[in-house]
Scaffold this motif. Structure first.
Motif, PDB file in Angstrom:
ATOM      1  N   VAL A  99       0.804  -1.304   0.001  1.00  0.00           N
ATOM      2  CA  VAL A  99      -0.133  -0.048  -0.149  1.00  0.00           C
ATOM      3  C   VAL A  99       0.796   1.413  -0.081  1.00  0.00           C
ATOM      4  CG1 VAL A  99      -1.775   1.210   1.395  1.00  0.00           C
ATOM      5  CG2 VAL A  99      -1.838  -1.012   1.356  1.00  0.00           C
ATOM      6  N   ARG A 100       0.660   2.113  -0.987  1.00  0.00           N
ATOM      7  CA  ARG A 100       1.609   3.372  -1.141  1.00  0.00           C
ATOM      8  C   ARG A 100       0.644   4.573  -1.131  1.00  0.00           C
ATOM      9  NH1 ARG A 100       6.006   1.528  -5.652  1.00  0.00           N
ATOM     10  NH2 ARG A 100       6.554   3.655  -4.921  1.00  0.00           N
ATOM     11  N   ARG A 101       1.670   5.465  -0.766  1.00  0.00           N
ATOM     12  CA  ARG A 101       0.920   6.909  -0.759  1.00  0.00           C
ATOM     13  C   ARG A 101       0.812   7.282  -2.262  1.00  0.00           C
ATOM     14  NH1 ARG A 101       3.011   7.604   4.355  1.00  0.00           N
ATOM     15  NH2 ARG A 101       1.597   8.430   5.854  1.00  0.00           N
ATOM     16  N   MET A 102      -0.157   8.126  -2.742  1.00  0.00           N
ATOM     17  CA  MET A 102      -0.154   8.973  -3.747  1.00  0.00           C
ATOM     18  C   MET A 102       0.169  10.454  -3.601  1.00  0.00           C
ATOM     19  SD  MET A 102      -0.745   6.931  -6.612  1.00  0.00           S
ATOM     20  CE  MET A 102      -1.316   8.387  -7.802  1.00  0.00           C
ATOM     21  N   LEU A 103       1.119  11.213  -4.011  1.00  0.00           N
ATOM     22  CA  LEU A 103       1.702  12.466  -4.018  1.00  0.00           C
ATOM     23  C   LEU A 103       0.937  13.377  -4.885  1.00  0.00           C
ATOM     24  CD1 LEU A 103       5.279  11.489  -2.711  1.00  0.00           C
ATOM     25  CD2 LEU A 103       3.192  11.795  -1.193  1.00  0.00           C
TER      26      LEU A 103
END
Length: 116
Positions: A99-103
């Protein structure tokens, strides 16, 4: 990135309701009948800009290995003419490999660091 990786975007606040469950379903699953996904980081950014362009809260992306999904993944043509992976059933925890952040930089979304 592995060729079997696809991406599903999800607002952080919504993901937190599902984070401890064995599967995930987006808000629009009942109306759509499948889970929208994208393939490739460049297309992910373009779709994020289109769908979440005015979104100002935290956005996550579920990194999914489609080969680990018990629910069928079908590639279907969208209105823009491109093929998109659609997951027909719940997105099970074993298929979510990260699970990754969107920037958002200069008004455009791109994939960020892992939250794990």
């Amino acid at each position: 990135m592995q060729p079997s990786i696809i991406y599903c975007m999800c607002p952080k606040a919504y993901w937190e309701k599902w984070a401890d469950k064995d599967h995930y379903l987006p808000r629009d699953y009942e109306q759509e009948g499948f889970i929208h996904a994208t393939k490739g980081e460049e297309l992910l950014g373009k779709v994020a800009d289109r769908v979440y362009g005015a979104f100002d809260e935290e956005l996550y992306v579920l990194v999914v290995d489609e080969t680990k999904s018990p629910s069928p993944v079908k590639y279907e043509q969208a209105k823009d003419g491109l093929l998109y992976p659609h997951i027909y059933g719940p997105l099970h925890r074993e298929a979510i490999v990260d699970v990754r952040r969107m920037l958002k930089t200069d008004g455009h979304w791109h994939i960020g660091p892992s939250i794990r």
